[in-house]
Write a protein that holds these residues in place. Structure first.
Motif, PDB file in Angstrom:
ATOM      1  N   TYR A   1       0.833  -1.209   0.000  1.00  0.00           N
ATOM      2  CA  TYR A   1       0.000   0.000   0.000  1.00  0.00           C
ATOM      3  C   TYR A   1       0.866   1.256   0.000  1.00  0.00           C
ATOM      4  CZ  TYR A   1      -3.027   3.739   1.574  1.00  0.00           C
ATOM      5  OH  TYR A   1      -3.682   4.935   1.681  1.00  0.00           O
ATOM      6  N   GLY A   2       1.954   1.253   0.768  1.00  0.00           N
ATOM      7  CA  GLY A   2       2.855   2.407   0.788  1.00  0.00           C
ATOM      8  C   GLY A   2       3.474   2.661  -0.580  1.00  0.00           C
ATOM      9  N   ILE A   3       3.881   1.575  -1.253  1.00  0.00           N
ATOM     10  CA  ILE A   3       4.444   1.724  -2.599  1.00  0.00           C
ATOM     11  C   ILE A   3       3.391   2.271  -3.560  1.00  0.00           C
ATOM     12  CG2 ILE A   3       5.394   0.454  -4.557  1.00  0.00           C
ATOM     13  CD1 ILE A   3       6.681  -1.455  -2.543  1.00  0.00           C
ATOM     14  N   TRP A   4       2.174   1.743  -3.464  1.00  0.00           N
ATOM     15  CA  TRP A   4       1.092   2.219  -4.329  1.00  0.00           C
ATOM     16  C   TRP A   4       0.810   3.696  -4.096  1.00  0.00           C
ATOM     17  CZ3 TRP A   4      -1.773   0.849  -8.409  1.00  0.00           C
ATOM     18  CH2 TRP A   4      -2.979   1.512  -8.620  1.00  0.00           C
ATOM     19  N   TRP A   5       0.754   4.118  -2.849  1.00  0.00           N
ATOM     20  CA  TRP A   5       0.442   5.516  -2.534  1.00  0.00           C
ATOM     21  C   TRP A   5       1.531   6.442  -3.059  1.00  0.00           C
ATOM     22  CZ3 TRP A   5       2.627   9.466   0.340  1.00  0.00           C
ATOM     23  CH2 TRP A   5       1.792  10.551   0.604  1.00  0.00           C
ATOM     24  N   LEU A   6       2.786   6.086  -2.841  1.00  0.00           N
ATOM     25  CA  LEU A   6       3.882   6.916  -3.330  1.00  0.00           C
ATOM     26  C   LEU A   6       3.935   6.924  -4.861  1.00  0.00           C
ATOM     27  CD1 LEU A   6       6.743   5.973  -0.822  1.00  0.00           C
ATOM     28  CD2 LEU A   6       5.474   8.141  -0.956  1.00  0.00           C
ATOM     29  N   GLY A   7       3.671   5.764  -5.456  1.00  0.00           N
ATOM     30  CA  GLY A   7       3.746   5.674  -6.912  1.00  0.00           C
ATOM     31  C   GLY A   7       2.642   6.432  -7.622  1.00  0.00           C
ATOM     32  N   THR A   8       1.519   6.658  -6.960  1.00  0.00           N
ATOM     33  CA  THR A   8       0.390   7.356  -7.598  1.00  0.00           C
ATOM     34  C   THR A   8       0.218   8.777  -7.093  1.00  0.00           C
ATOM     35  OG1 THR A   8      -1.132   6.444  -5.935  1.00  0.00           O
ATOM     36  CG2 THR A   8      -0.867   5.202  -7.995  1.00  0.00           C
ATOM     37  N   LEU A   9       1.112   9.234  -6.236  1.00  0.00           N
ATOM     38  CA  LEU A   9       0.958  10.574  -5.675  1.00  0.00           C
ATOM     39  C   LEU A   9       1.043  11.649  -6.754  1.00  0.00           C
ATOM     40  CD1 LEU A   9       0.711  12.493  -3.278  1.00  0.00           C
ATOM     41  CD2 LEU A   9       3.212  12.339  -2.988  1.00  0.00           C
ATOM     42  N   VAL A  10       2.094  11.634  -7.543  1.00  0.00           N
ATOM     43  CA  VAL A  10       2.269  12.654  -8.581  1.00  0.00           C
ATOM     44  C   VAL A  10       1.192  12.552  -9.667  1.00  0.00           C
ATOM     45  CG1 VAL A  10       3.822  13.517 -10.377  1.00  0.00           C
ATOM     46  CG2 VAL A  10       4.731  12.907  -8.125  1.00  0.00           C
ATOM     47  N   PRO A  11       0.938  11.363 -10.225  1.00  0.00           N
ATOM     48  CA  PRO A  11      -0.116  11.311 -11.257  1.00  0.00           C
ATOM     49  C   PRO A  11      -1.501  11.644 -10.719  1.00  0.00           C
ATOM     50  CG  PRO A  11       0.677   9.113 -10.739  1.00  0.00           C
ATOM     51  CD  PRO A  11       1.613  10.063 -10.073  1.00  0.00           C
ATOM     52  N   ASN A  12      -1.748  11.417  -9.424  1.00  0.00           N
ATOM     53  CA  ASN A  12      -3.031  11.834  -8.857  1.00  0.00           C
ATOM     54  C   ASN A  12      -3.173  13.346  -8.898  1.00  0.00           C
ATOM     55  OD1 ASN A  12      -4.733   9.673  -8.045  1.00  0.00           O
ATOM     56  ND2 ASN A  12      -3.322   9.148  -6.403  1.00  0.00           N
ATOM     57  N   ILE A  13      -2.123  14.046  -8.540  1.00  0.00           N
ATOM     58  CA  ILE A  13      -2.166  15.508  -8.601  1.00  0.00           C
ATOM     59  C   ILE A  13      -2.298  15.972 -10.055  1.00  0.00           C
ATOM     60  CG2 ILE A  13      -0.905  17.619  -8.085  1.00  0.00           C
ATOM     61  CD1 ILE A  13       0.431  16.143  -5.767  1.00  0.00           C
ATOM     62  N   ALA A  14      -1.561  15.315 -10.957  1.00  0.00           N
ATOM     63  CA  ALA A  14      -1.620  15.702 -12.367  1.00  0.00           C
ATOM     64  C   ALA A  14      -3.013  15.474 -12.947  1.00  0.00           C
ATOM     65  CB  ALA A  14      -0.582  14.916 -13.161  1.00  0.00           C
ATOM     66  N   LEU A  15      -3.667  14.393 -12.550  1.00  0.00           N
ATOM     67  CA  LEU A  15      -5.019  14.118 -13.059  1.00  0.00           C
ATOM     68  C   LEU A  15      -5.997  15.189 -12.595  1.00  0.00           C
ATOM     69  CD1 LEU A  15      -7.045  12.258 -14.493  1.00  0.00           C
ATOM     70  CD2 LEU A  15      -7.294  11.015 -12.327  1.00  0.00           C
ATOM     71  N   GLY A  16      -5.946  15.544 -11.311  1.00  0.00           N
ATOM     72  CA  GLY A  16      -6.814  16.615 -10.822  1.00  0.00           C
ATOM     73  C   GLY A  16      -6.512  17.950 -11.485  1.00  0.00           C
ATOM     74  N   TRP A  17      -5.237  18.188 -11.762  1.00  0.00           N
ATOM     75  CA  TRP A  17      -4.820  19.410 -12.452  1.00  0.00           C
ATOM     76  C   TRP A  17      -5.471  19.482 -13.838  1.00  0.00           C
ATOM     77  CZ3 TRP A  17      -1.117  22.211  -9.571  1.00  0.00           C
ATOM     78  CH2 TRP A  17      -0.629  23.375 -10.170  1.00  0.00           C
ATOM     79  N   ARG A  18      -5.434  18.355 -14.555  1.00  0.00           N
ATOM     80  CA  ARG A  18      -6.044  18.322 -15.895  1.00  0.00           C
ATOM     81  C   ARG A  18      -7.568  18.375 -15.820  1.00  0.00           C
ATOM     82  NH1 ARG A  18      -2.279  14.048 -16.322  1.00  0.00           N
ATOM     83  NH2 ARG A  18      -3.984  12.527 -16.378  1.00  0.00           N
ATOM     84  N   ARG A  19      -8.131  17.856 -14.746  1.00  0.00           N
ATOM     85  CA  ARG A  19      -9.594  17.885 -14.605  1.00  0.00           C
ATOM     86  C   ARG A  19     -10.114  19.320 -14.501  1.00  0.00           C
ATOM     87  NH1 ARG A  19     -14.679  17.637 -14.245  1.00  0.00           N
ATOM     88  NH2 ARG A  19     -14.229  18.018 -16.425  1.00  0.00           N
ATOM     89  N   VAL A  20      -9.448  20.169 -13.722  1.00  0.00           N
ATOM     90  CA  VAL A  20      -9.906  21.557 -13.623  1.00  0.00           C
ATOM     91  C   VAL A  20      -9.607  22.306 -14.920  1.00  0.00           C
ATOM     92  CG1 VAL A  20      -9.730  21.626 -11.115  1.00  0.00           C
ATOM     93  CG2 VAL A  20      -7.757  22.273 -12.492  1.00  0.00           C
ATOM     94  N   HIS A  21      -8.577  21.869 -15.667  1.00  0.00           N
ATOM     95  CA  HIS A  21      -8.349  22.446 -16.990  1.00  0.00           C
ATOM     96  C   HIS A  21      -9.546  22.191 -17.896  1.00  0.00           C
ATOM     97  CE1 HIS A  21      -3.638  22.691 -16.950  1.00  0.00           C
ATOM     98  NE2 HIS A  21      -4.212  23.599 -16.172  1.00  0.00           N
TER      99      HIS A  21
END
Length: 242
Positions: A182-202
């Motif tokens: 779970y720790g690996i999953w959370w760290l591995g998806t942290l940046v793309p999660n922010i990027a996805l939300g960034w593109r969503r508001v775009h």
């Protein structure tokens, strides 16, 4: 001699064929057989039997509605913006473009394909399908950690005849495997999660930093996730990056 009108014959009779005005036997204006206007037998305008303009059964032009039932008048039709998204030979939009109507598996793969891309837009389906996938993985890994941890502690505890617990109370190593994954999953998806939300508001034609509010306020993240697409958000696309 007295003046008399009309002249009389010496014998006192009226001239032949002439009848004085208003004398008995004189027919009012109109000869016999002719009906005067408005008398019985003649139907005046607007009387029973004649349908006047605008009466029941006849709909005047001015009362005609613009649109028929079931048809929405033009002035009340909401504006539907058109999204012009290019697609490749396989019917898949390029990575720089949003994918409207994407499926679950495609949204999962596209999330990692656009790992750290803060340019462009993300459709609502791209966003929410990934939220669903992330929730499933989180429940499996994080939930598995708690399930194995509690199960191992309960199974390793014994109670003697006096009611005192005894035995090895150490948790199972498998629990930490789930926690590590779970720790690996959370760290591995942290940046793309922010990027996805960034593109969503775009996609809603908002600047990307608005998503920082959603990181700390869950309600704001939900609101940003359900905002409708705005074609003006195409200003954030970068086709030159592929």
């Amino acid at each position: 001699m007295s003046d008399q009108y009309p002249p009389q014959n010496p014998d006192g009779h009226q001239p032949q064929g002439q009848q004085p005005s208003g004398q008995p036997g004189q027919q009012p204006s109109g000869q016999p057989g002719q009906q005067p206007y408005g008398q019985p037998g003649q139907q005046p305008y607007g009387q029973p039997g004649q349908q006047p303009y605008g009466e029941p059964g006849q709909q005047p032009y001015a009362q005609q509605p613009y649109a028929q039932p079931g048809q929405q008048p033009y002035a009340q039709q909401p504006y539907q913006p058109q999204q012009h998204v290019p697609v490749g030979p396989d019917g898949v939009p390029p990575l720089w473009a949003p994918w409207y109507g994407i499926g679950f598996l495609d949204a999962f793969k596209r999330f990692f394909a656009k790992y750290a891309r803060f340019d462009g837009r993300a459709s609502r389906s791209e966003f929410w399908y990934w939220i669903l996938a992330n929730a499933i993985v989180t429940i499996v890994l994080f939930g598995g950690f708690y399930a194995v941890l509690i199960g191992s502690l309960v199974s390793s505890t014994r109670v003697d005849a006096y009611g005192n617990p005894s035995g090895d109370a150490a948790p199972s190593p498998i629990a930490f495997v789930f926690l590590g994954l779970y720790g690996i999953w959370w760290l591995g998806t942290l940046v793309p999660n922010i990027a996805l939300g960034w593109r969503r508001v775009h996609d809603a034609n908002l600047a990307g930093p608005f998503w920082l509010i959603g990181i700390f306020v869950n309600v704001a993240a939900i609101v940003f996730g359900v905002l409708e697409s705005n074609p003006a958000g195409a200003r954030f696309d970068r086709p030159d990056l592929g």
